[in-house]
Write a protein that holds these residues in place. Structure first.
Motif, PDB file in Angstrom:
ATOM      1  N   ASN A   1       0.823  -9.867   2.210  1.00  0.00           N
ATOM      2  CA  ASN A   1       1.570 -10.682   1.242  1.00  0.00           C
ATOM      3  C   ASN A   1       3.023 -10.448   1.281  1.00  0.00           C
ATOM      4  O   ASN A   1       3.814 -11.293   1.269  1.00  0.00           O
ATOM      5  N   ALA A   2       3.317  -9.331   1.110  1.00  0.00           N
ATOM      6  CA  ALA A   2       4.912  -8.826   1.223  1.00  0.00           C
ATOM      7  C   ALA A   2       5.461  -9.431   2.522  1.00  0.00           C
ATOM      8  O   ALA A   2       6.628  -9.883   2.601  1.00  0.00           O
ATOM      9  N   VAL A   3       4.710  -9.209   3.749  1.00  0.00           N
ATOM     10  CA  VAL A   3       5.271 -10.058   5.099  1.00  0.00           C
ATOM     11  C   VAL A   3       5.632 -11.203   4.751  1.00  0.00           C
ATOM     12  O   VAL A   3       6.523 -11.983   5.193  1.00  0.00           O
ATOM     13  N   LYS A   4       4.592 -11.886   4.433  1.00  0.00           N
ATOM     14  CA  LYS A   4       4.529 -13.567   4.289  1.00  0.00           C
ATOM     15  C   LYS A   4       5.784 -13.938   3.437  1.00  0.00           C
ATOM     16  O   LYS A   4       6.289 -14.927   3.789  1.00  0.00           O
ATOM     17  N   TYR A   5       5.973 -13.404   2.166  1.00  0.00           N
ATOM     18  CA  TYR A   5       6.817 -13.816   1.064  1.00  0.00           C
ATOM     19  C   TYR A   5       8.263 -13.201   1.184  1.00  0.00           C
ATOM     20  O   TYR A   5       8.953 -13.859   0.552  1.00  0.00           O
ATOM     21  N   THR A   6       8.405 -12.237   2.083  1.00  0.00           N
ATOM     22  CA  THR A   6       9.816 -11.576   2.139  1.00  0.00           C
ATOM     23  C   THR A   6      10.549 -12.191   3.235  1.00  0.00           C
ATOM     24  O   THR A   6      10.077 -12.359   4.271  1.00  0.00           O
ATOM     25  N   PRO A   7      11.843 -12.641   2.894  1.00  0.00           N
ATOM     26  CA  PRO A   7      12.602 -13.455   4.007  1.00  0.00           C
ATOM     27  C   PRO A   7      12.988 -12.267   5.103  1.00  0.00           C
ATOM     28  O   PRO A   7      12.863 -11.342   5.209  1.00  0.00           O
ATOM     29  N   ALA A   8      13.498 -13.166   6.260  1.00  0.00           N
ATOM     30  CA  ALA A   8      13.773 -12.324   7.367  1.00  0.00           C
ATOM     31  C   ALA A   8      14.554 -11.248   7.164  1.00  0.00           C
ATOM     32  O   ALA A   8      15.656 -11.356   6.214  1.00  0.00           O
TER      33      ALA A   8
ATOM     34  N   GLY B   1      -4.153  11.171 -10.296  1.00  0.00           N
ATOM     35  CA  GLY B   1      -5.221  10.686  -9.137  1.00  0.00           C
ATOM     36  C   GLY B   1      -4.324  10.343  -8.082  1.00  0.00           C
ATOM     37  O   GLY B   1      -3.108  10.751  -7.642  1.00  0.00           O
ATOM     38  N   GLY B   2      -4.550   9.194  -7.097  1.00  0.00           N
ATOM     39  CA  GLY B   2      -3.874   8.666  -6.116  1.00  0.00           C
ATOM     40  C   GLY B   2      -3.361   7.346  -6.199  1.00  0.00           C
ATOM     41  O   GLY B   2      -3.724   6.625  -7.164  1.00  0.00           O
ATOM     42  N   HIS B   3      -2.204   7.187  -5.766  1.00  0.00           N
ATOM     43  CA  HIS B   3      -1.173   5.771  -5.850  1.00  0.00           C
ATOM     44  C   HIS B   3      -0.931   5.365  -4.853  1.00  0.00           C
ATOM     45  O   HIS B   3      -0.297   6.138  -3.568  1.00  0.00           O
ATOM     46  N   PHE B   4      -1.011   4.057  -4.506  1.00  0.00           N
ATOM     47  CA  PHE B   4      -0.491   3.243  -3.406  1.00  0.00           C
ATOM     48  C   PHE B   4       0.229   2.129  -3.714  1.00  0.00           C
ATOM     49  O   PHE B   4      -0.115   1.420  -4.757  1.00  0.00           O
ATOM     50  N   SER B   5       1.396   1.977  -3.115  1.00  0.00           N
ATOM     51  CA  SER B   5       2.262   0.716  -3.541  1.00  0.00           C
ATOM     52  C   SER B   5       2.736   0.302  -2.350  1.00  0.00           C
ATOM     53  O   SER B   5       3.104   0.734  -1.380  1.00  0.00           O
ATOM     54  N   VAL B   6       3.035  -1.119  -2.609  1.00  0.00           N
ATOM     55  CA  VAL B   6       3.867  -2.017  -1.544  1.00  0.00           C
ATOM     56  C   VAL B   6       5.089  -2.657  -2.383  1.00  0.00           C
ATOM     57  O   VAL B   6       4.794  -3.521  -3.277  1.00  0.00           O
ATOM     58  N   ALA B   7       6.303  -2.360  -1.928  1.00  0.00           N
ATOM     59  CA  ALA B   7       7.543  -2.762  -2.572  1.00  0.00           C
ATOM     60  C   ALA B   7       8.166  -3.476  -1.490  1.00  0.00           C
ATOM     61  O   ALA B   7       8.407  -3.097  -0.302  1.00  0.00           O
ATOM     62  N   ASP B   8       8.992  -4.891  -1.917  1.00  0.00           N
ATOM     63  CA  ASP B   8       9.557  -5.472  -0.943  1.00  0.00           C
ATOM     64  C   ASP B   8      10.861  -6.245  -1.940  1.00  0.00           C
ATOM     65  O   ASP B   8      11.130  -5.974  -2.968  1.00  0.00           O
TER      66      ASP B   8
END
Length: 434
Positions: A332-339, A353-360
């Motif tokens: 989703n980050a790849v699709k909606y992030t501009p070039a 615990g454990g944490h996973f994040s995707v930031a754009d």
């Protein structure tokens, strides 16, 4: 004691001294007369104190204080008035309590009061019907001894009551109950239990309908897609003018197949609570594979994709489900992030615990859309979702995968600056290897 009574006491003492002086004048023994008078006065006060003490120790409920006169009469009268006032206050409070108990007893929902340790203090009649509580045998018992479902025990011990919990009734498996706990006072608990069997059945009908329709549509779609592929391979023999129409038909057929696959996956995730293949997963290697796929998906956009993963942190769960959820967030980050945009992928751990994040640094999402992002088919911008080929249920799949792994999803976004999707996994799902 007020000013008037202080004057009365002084007058009584003066009168006593005068009487003693007269008695001394008659008898000629002033000292003995004064001693006898003061002794009698003191004995009278001691007698009144003993009467008050006896009444306080042996009085019956609502028994009036003893009769008296003078100073002690005023004391007993004041006690009587305080007693009457307290009786009126208790009566009003008892009336309020009775009304509350009558109203809660009339509710169809169960109301249960627990102390800070989770022991039963009070419940209404609906609790006996829905949970099988018995009066007075279960009073003082721990709620965990009566509701033995593992999910309830985990829910109560975690102390996070923001979301309601749905469980089958302990006395009837066909009943579906929704439990909501609220803390109040000195860490005491108020538990509300509703019968949501009808809603649960409707939800199951919806799930079954979606699953059945999705399954039934796969066969005709497969046939149509197969014939379209054959026609495209031989389009010159058919008619070249049909090339664009056939290509668009094939594209939309592929979108529908993706939608059906997502619906079937979502139905599968909703069918059970926890994944069957609960095995330790090397998240760093899984994310490296997802990053490579995201780099290939980025293609001409040339995104800067970075990965920071703790190689010593494993996660218990289903690798296939976690790959589906985590890759969905990254793609989703790849699709909606501009070039030329930047995408940061992180996996780390701490005491929670454990944490996973995707930031754009893409266009971001307005705050009004954030609470509904994980709903099925909800789209912030339907036209944009259509252009990117989204089905509208990707984040719903992410949500259910996380629920099955006891995790939660946090979304933070600022329009024009980007978005951050963070998955928080509890400590019991995380394994730290040496």
């Amino acid at each position: 004691m007020n000013q008037n009574w202080r004057g009365a006491v002084v007058r009584h003492l003066l009168l006593l001294v005068v009487c003693c002086a007269l008695l001394g004048l008659i008898s000629g023994e002033y000292a003995w007369a004064l001693v006898l008078g003061l002794g009698a006065y003191l004995a009278w006060h001691v007698k009144q104190l003993l009467r008050l003490h006896h009444w306080l120790r042996h009085r019956q409920p609502d028994e009036a204080p003893p009769e008296g006169y003078g100073l002690w009469g005023e004391v007993f009268d004041n006690i009587y008035h305080l007693q009457r006032r307290d009786q009126r206050v208790r009566g009003r409070l008892q009336a309020v309590i009775d009304r509350v108990q009558e109203s809660t007893s009339a509710l169809r929902d169960a109301v249960i009061m627990l102390d800070s340790d989770g022991n039963l203090e009070w419940w209404n009649r609906a609790a006996e019907t829905l949970l099988g509580l018995k009066t007075p045998q279960d009073s003082g018992q721990s709620i965990s001894n009566l509701l033995r479902h593992p999910r309830f025990k985990e829910y109560f011990e975690q102390g996070n009551f923001q979301e309601a919990l749905e469980l089958p009734s302990p006395i009837n498996d066909r009943l579906r109950l929704q439990l909501q706990i609220t803390q109040y006072g000195n860490r005491e608990h108020l538990m509300l239990v509703r019968d949501v069997t009808r809603l649960y059945q409707l939800e199951q009908m919806r799930k079954d309908f979606v699953a059945n329709v999705s399954h039934e549509l796969r066969t005709p779609l497969t046939v149509i897609a197969g014939y379209l592929e054959t026609l495209l391979d031989n389009v010159e023999e058919v008619n070249p003018r049909w090339l664009r129409a056939l290509q668009q038909m094939q594209q939309q057929g592929a979108r529908m197949q993706n939608l059906l696959n997502d619906l079937l996956l979502l139905a599968k995730l909703e069918a059970t609570d926890y994944p069957s293949d609960n095995q330790p997963i090397a998240v760093d290697l899984l994310l490296l594979s997802i990053k490579n796929d995201a780099q290939a998906l980025s293609a001409a956009k040339h995104h800067r994709i970075s990965l920071e993963a703790d190689a010593h942190l494993k996660l218990k769960g289903s690798e296939a489900e976690l790959r589906s959820a985590l890759s969905n967030l990254v793609f989703n980050a790849v699709k909606y992030t501009p070039a030329e945009g930047e995408i940061r992928i992180r996996w780390w751990g701490d005491e929670q615990g454990g944490h996973f994040s995707v930031a754009d640094n893409g266009p971001g999402i307005e705050a009004k859309h954030l609470p509904r992002l994980t709903e099925r088919f909800y789209r912030v911008d339907s036209s944009r979702a259509s252009n990117t080929g989204g089905t509208g249920i990707g984040l719903a799949i992410v949500k259910h995968v996380l629920l099955r792994h006891r995790a939660r999803l946090d979304i933070a976004s600022v329009p024009g600056k980007g978005s951050t999707f963070t998955c928080h996994f509890p400590a019991q799902q995380v394994i730290r290897r040496s």
